[in-house]
Write a protein that holds these residues in place. Sequence first.
Motif, PDB file in Angstrom:
ATOM      1  N   ARG A  42       9.053   5.709 -12.452  1.00  0.00           N
ATOM      2  CA  ARG A  42       8.305   6.929 -12.128  1.00  0.00           C
ATOM      3  C   ARG A  42       6.790   6.707 -12.216  1.00  0.00           C
ATOM      4  O   ARG A  42       6.028   7.180 -11.372  1.00  0.00           O
ATOM      5  N   LEU A  43       6.351   5.992 -13.225  1.00  0.00           N
ATOM      6  CA  LEU A  43       4.914   5.729 -13.360  1.00  0.00           C
ATOM      7  C   LEU A  43       4.408   4.830 -12.232  1.00  0.00           C
ATOM      8  O   LEU A  43       3.298   5.015 -11.719  1.00  0.00           O
ATOM      9  N   ALA A  44       5.214   3.831 -11.844  1.00  0.00           N
ATOM     10  CA  ALA A  44       4.809   2.948 -10.753  1.00  0.00           C
ATOM     11  C   ALA A  44       4.723   3.699  -9.435  1.00  0.00           C
ATOM     12  O   ALA A  44       3.833   3.448  -8.609  1.00  0.00           O
ATOM     13  N   LEU A  45       5.633   4.680  -9.227  1.00  0.00           N
ATOM     14  CA  LEU A  45       5.585   5.469  -7.997  1.00  0.00           C
ATOM     15  C   LEU A  45       4.330   6.354  -7.979  1.00  0.00           C
ATOM     16  O   LEU A  45       3.658   6.477  -6.942  1.00  0.00           O
ATOM     17  N   MET A  46       4.019   6.975  -9.112  1.00  0.00           N
ATOM     18  CA  MET A  46       2.808   7.795  -9.164  1.00  0.00           C
ATOM     19  C   MET A  46       1.552   6.950  -8.929  1.00  0.00           C
ATOM     20  O   MET A  46       0.577   7.409  -8.342  1.00  0.00           O
ATOM     21  N   GLN A  47       1.582   5.720  -9.378  1.00  0.00           N
ATOM     22  CA  GLN A  47       0.438   4.827  -9.190  1.00  0.00           C
ATOM     23  C   GLN A  47       0.388   4.229  -7.784  1.00  0.00           C
ATOM     24  O   GLN A  47      -0.587   3.554  -7.437  1.00  0.00           O
ATOM     25  N   LYS A  48       1.436   4.438  -6.984  1.00  0.00           N
ATOM     26  CA  LYS A  48       1.565   3.889  -5.626  1.00  0.00           C
ATOM     27  C   LYS A  48       1.515   2.353  -5.641  1.00  0.00           C
ATOM     28  O   LYS A  48       0.943   1.719  -4.757  1.00  0.00           O
ATOM     29  N   ALA A 100       6.003  -0.781  -4.692  1.00  0.00           N
ATOM     30  CA  ALA A 100       6.325  -1.851  -3.736  1.00  0.00           C
ATOM     31  C   ALA A 100       5.613  -3.145  -4.098  1.00  0.00           C
ATOM     32  O   ALA A 100       6.203  -4.234  -4.012  1.00  0.00           O
ATOM     33  N   ASP A 101       4.376  -3.056  -4.535  1.00  0.00           N
ATOM     34  CA  ASP A 101       3.625  -4.266  -4.891  1.00  0.00           C
ATOM     35  C   ASP A 101       4.228  -4.955  -6.105  1.00  0.00           C
ATOM     36  O   ASP A 101       4.358  -6.190  -6.141  1.00  0.00           O
ATOM     37  N   TYR A 102       4.601  -4.182  -7.125  1.00  0.00           N
ATOM     38  CA  TYR A 102       5.159  -4.776  -8.337  1.00  0.00           C
ATOM     39  C   TYR A 102       6.507  -5.443  -8.057  1.00  0.00           C
ATOM     40  O   TYR A 102       6.766  -6.562  -8.515  1.00  0.00           O
ATOM     41  N   LEU A 103       7.379  -4.760  -7.299  1.00  0.00           N
ATOM     42  CA  LEU A 103       8.694  -5.342  -6.997  1.00  0.00           C
ATOM     43  C   LEU A 103       8.570  -6.536  -6.051  1.00  0.00           C
ATOM     44  O   LEU A 103       9.394  -7.461  -6.118  1.00  0.00           O
ATOM     45  N   ARG A 104       7.555  -6.546  -5.189  1.00  0.00           N
ATOM     46  CA  ARG A 104       7.346  -7.714  -4.328  1.00  0.00           C
ATOM     47  C   ARG A 104       6.997  -8.943  -5.164  1.00  0.00           C
ATOM     48  O   ARG A 104       7.482 -10.048  -4.901  1.00  0.00           O
ATOM     49  N   ILE A 106      14.433  -3.912   1.105  1.00  0.00           N
ATOM     50  CA  ILE A 106      14.220  -2.673   0.346  1.00  0.00           C
ATOM     51  C   ILE A 106      12.772  -2.573  -0.136  1.00  0.00           C
ATOM     52  O   ILE A 106      12.132  -1.516  -0.063  1.00  0.00           O
ATOM     53  N   VAL A 107      12.253  -3.684  -0.613  1.00  0.00           N
ATOM     54  CA  VAL A 107      10.858  -3.693  -1.078  1.00  0.00           C
ATOM     55  C   VAL A 107       9.898  -3.388   0.076  1.00  0.00           C
ATOM     56  O   VAL A 107       8.896  -2.672  -0.084  1.00  0.00           O
ATOM     57  N   GLY A 108      10.209  -3.897   1.266  1.00  0.00           N
ATOM     58  CA  GLY A 108       9.384  -3.576   2.428  1.00  0.00           C
ATOM     59  C   GLY A 108       9.441  -2.105   2.786  1.00  0.00           C
ATOM     60  O   GLY A 108       8.427  -1.512   3.202  1.00  0.00           O
ATOM     61  N   LEU A 109      10.627  -1.481   2.602  1.00  0.00           N
ATOM     62  CA  LEU A 109      10.736  -0.053   2.886  1.00  0.00           C
ATOM     63  C   LEU A 109       9.947   0.790   1.884  1.00  0.00           C
ATOM     64  O   LEU A 109       9.471   1.884   2.216  1.00  0.00           O
ATOM     65  N   LEU A 110       9.779   0.294   0.679  1.00  0.00           N
ATOM     66  CA  LEU A 110       9.067   1.051  -0.349  1.00  0.00           C
ATOM     67  C   LEU A 110       7.581   1.219  -0.033  1.00  0.00           C
ATOM     68  O   LEU A 110       6.921   2.085  -0.610  1.00  0.00           O
ATOM     69  N   VAL A 111       7.043   0.391   0.868  1.00  0.00           N
ATOM     70  CA  VAL A 111       5.625   0.517   1.221  1.00  0.00           C
ATOM     71  C   VAL A 111       5.338   1.878   1.848  1.00  0.00           C
ATOM     72  O   VAL A 111       4.246   2.448   1.664  1.00  0.00           O
ATOM     73  N   GLY A 112       6.324   2.435   2.582  1.00  0.00           N
ATOM     74  CA  GLY A 112       6.118   3.738   3.211  1.00  0.00           C
ATOM     75  C   GLY A 112       5.926   4.874   2.225  1.00  0.00           C
ATOM     76  O   GLY A 112       5.411   5.933   2.574  1.00  0.00           O
ATOM     77  N   LEU A 113       6.331   4.687   0.955  1.00  0.00           N
ATOM     78  CA  LEU A 113       6.176   5.743  -0.042  1.00  0.00           C
ATOM     79  C   LEU A 113       4.717   5.937  -0.465  1.00  0.00           C
ATOM     80  O   LEU A 113       4.420   6.877  -1.209  1.00  0.00           O
ATOM     81  N   ASN A 114       3.828   5.048  -0.031  1.00  0.00           N
ATOM     82  CA  ASN A 114       2.418   5.206  -0.404  1.00  0.00           C
ATOM     83  C   ASN A 114       1.756   6.411   0.260  1.00  0.00           C
ATOM     84  O   ASN A 114       0.649   6.798  -0.129  1.00  0.00           O
ATOM     85  N   VAL A 115       2.425   7.003   1.260  1.00  0.00           N
ATOM     86  CA  VAL A 115       1.836   8.156   1.955  1.00  0.00           C
ATOM     87  C   VAL A 115       2.098   9.458   1.210  1.00  0.00           C
ATOM     88  O   VAL A 115       1.521  10.492   1.562  1.00  0.00           O
ATOM     89  N   ILE A 116       2.948   9.445   0.200  1.00  0.00           N
ATOM     90  CA  ILE A 116       3.271  10.673  -0.524  1.00  0.00           C
ATOM     91  C   ILE A 116       2.606  10.633  -1.893  1.00  0.00           C
ATOM     92  O   ILE A 116       2.311   9.564  -2.438  1.00  0.00           O
ATOM     93  N   ASP A 117       2.374  11.825  -2.441  1.00  0.00           N
ATOM     94  CA  ASP A 117       1.789  11.976  -3.769  1.00  0.00           C
ATOM     95  C   ASP A 117       2.814  12.610  -4.690  1.00  0.00           C
ATOM     96  O   ASP A 117       3.464  13.605  -4.334  1.00  0.00           O
ATOM     97  N   ALA A 118       2.940  12.057  -5.879  1.00  0.00           N
ATOM     98  CA  ALA A 118       3.909  12.564  -6.857  1.00  0.00           C
ATOM     99  C   ALA A 118       3.211  12.778  -8.186  1.00  0.00           C
ATOM    100  O   ALA A 118       2.390  11.972  -8.612  1.00  0.00           O
ATOM    101  N   ASN A 119       3.564  13.880  -8.843  1.00  0.00           N
ATOM    102  CA  ASN A 119       3.043  14.192 -10.172  1.00  0.00           C
ATOM    103  C   ASN A 119       4.235  14.452 -11.081  1.00  0.00           C
ATOM    104  O   ASN A 119       4.793  15.550 -11.107  1.00  0.00           O
TER     105      ASN A 119
END
Length: 412
Positions: free
Chosen positions: A104-110, A113-117, A144-157
Motif C-alpha cells: 500500500r505504501l509503495a502504491l501511494m508513492q507510485k 512497479a519500479d521496486y518490483l522491477r 505483471i510488473v510492466g502492467l503496474l506502470v499504468g497505476l502511476n496515473v492514479i492517486d491513492a490515499n
Amino acid sequence: MAMERANLLNMAKLSIKGLIESALSFGRTLDSDYPPLQQFFVVMEHCLKHGLKVKKSFLGYNKSLWGPLEMVEKLCPEAGEIAASVRDLPGLKTPLGRARAWLRLALMQKKLADYLRLLITRKDTLSEFYENSAVMLEEEGAVIVGLLVGLNVIDANLCVKGEDLDTQVGVIDFSMYLKNDIDDYRSEERNGQIAAILDQKNYVEELNRQLNSTVQGLQGRVESLEKSNSKLIEELAIAKNNIIKLQEENHQLRTENSVILMKAQQRLEVLLCDFNVFVYNIHQADSSSCTQTYYIDVENELVVHVSMKQEMEMAMKLLEKDIHEKQDTLIGLRHQLDEVKAINVEMYQKIQKNDMIARLEEKTNQITATMKQLEQSDKDLLSQTRTLAMSFVKCASTDTEHQYKLVKDISF
C-alpha cells in the motif's frame, strides 16, 4: 504451475485494467474502502505468494511475503523509508501484515512497479524465496510488473496505521470482472481515455526532463557569469588602486617641481643681487687689479649659472619623460575600462542584474572621471613646467648676454 501462472497473469490484467478504468471514472483520490483497489491488492498478494518456499521456524512451517519485499531496501535505498515506516507501525504483528502495508505504501508513492522491477531482475536473490517455476521468476512476472506502470496515473490515499492487515482474508471476487456488451463498449472508450492520458503523461514527463536540462544549463551559465563578474570587480579594484598610486606620484612630482622652481628662482635672485653689487663695485673701483678680480668672479658665477641651466634642462626632460609614461599608463587603463564596460553591457543583457550593473557603471564612470582629471592635471602641469622652463631660459640668456656686455665694456 504453468496453468496457475497463466491464470494469475489474466487476473492481474483484469484487476489492473479495472482499477485504472474505475479510478478515471471515479475522478477522485482513492481510499482503502474502494472495492477495485482492495481486489487489486488481493490479486497482487496471490501473485507474490505463488511458488513461495516454505520456511521452517520454531512455530512451524509458514510462507512469508515480507522476506523478498524486505530485500528491495538493499537494492534501492529509496525503499528504505517505506521499510522503516512498516517496521514502526505498532499494529502490525505478522510478516504478512507488514507485506500488505508495504504494498500500500509503495502504491501511494507510485514506486510499486519500479521496486518490483528491481526485485525480478535479481534472480539469484529471488531463488532463495521462490521455487523455480514461480510467477516472480518466470516471464509472467515481468509482464505483471510492466502492467503496474499504468497505476502511476492514479492517486491513492490509504490509511495503513488504523487498518487491520494481519487478519484480512484475501479472496478474489470474480463477479467484478464479469461484463456484458455495454461494459465492453464502455471499456473500449475508457481504454481510449487511458491511452490519451498516458500519452499526455509521457509528454509532460518529456517536457519536464527538457525543462530540467534547460534549467541546469542556465544555472551553469549564471554561475560562469557570476565568476566572470567577480573577476571584473577585482580588476576594477586593481585599476582603482593603480589610479590612486598614479595620483600620489603625480602629486609628488608636482611638489618636487615646485621646489625645484622655487630654488631656481631664489638662486636667480641671488645672482641678480650679486651682479648688481658687482656693477656697483665696478663703478666705485679705481685700480685695474680690482677690476680683474671682479671679472674672474663674474666668470665663475656665469659658469655656475650655465651648469644650473643644464641641470634644469635635464630635470625638465626627465619630468616630461615620466609624464609621458604616466600618460601611456592612463591610456592602458582607459582601454581596460572600455573592455570592462563592454563586458558589463553584455552581462546586463544576459542576466539583467540591474543593481550590480548600475553599481559597476557608477564605479566605471567615477574611474573615467578621475582619469580625465588626472590626465588634464598632467597636461596642465606639463604646460606649466614648459612655460616656466622657457621663461627661465629666456631670462637666463638675457642676463648672461647683459653680463658679458658689461664685462666687455669694463675690460675695454
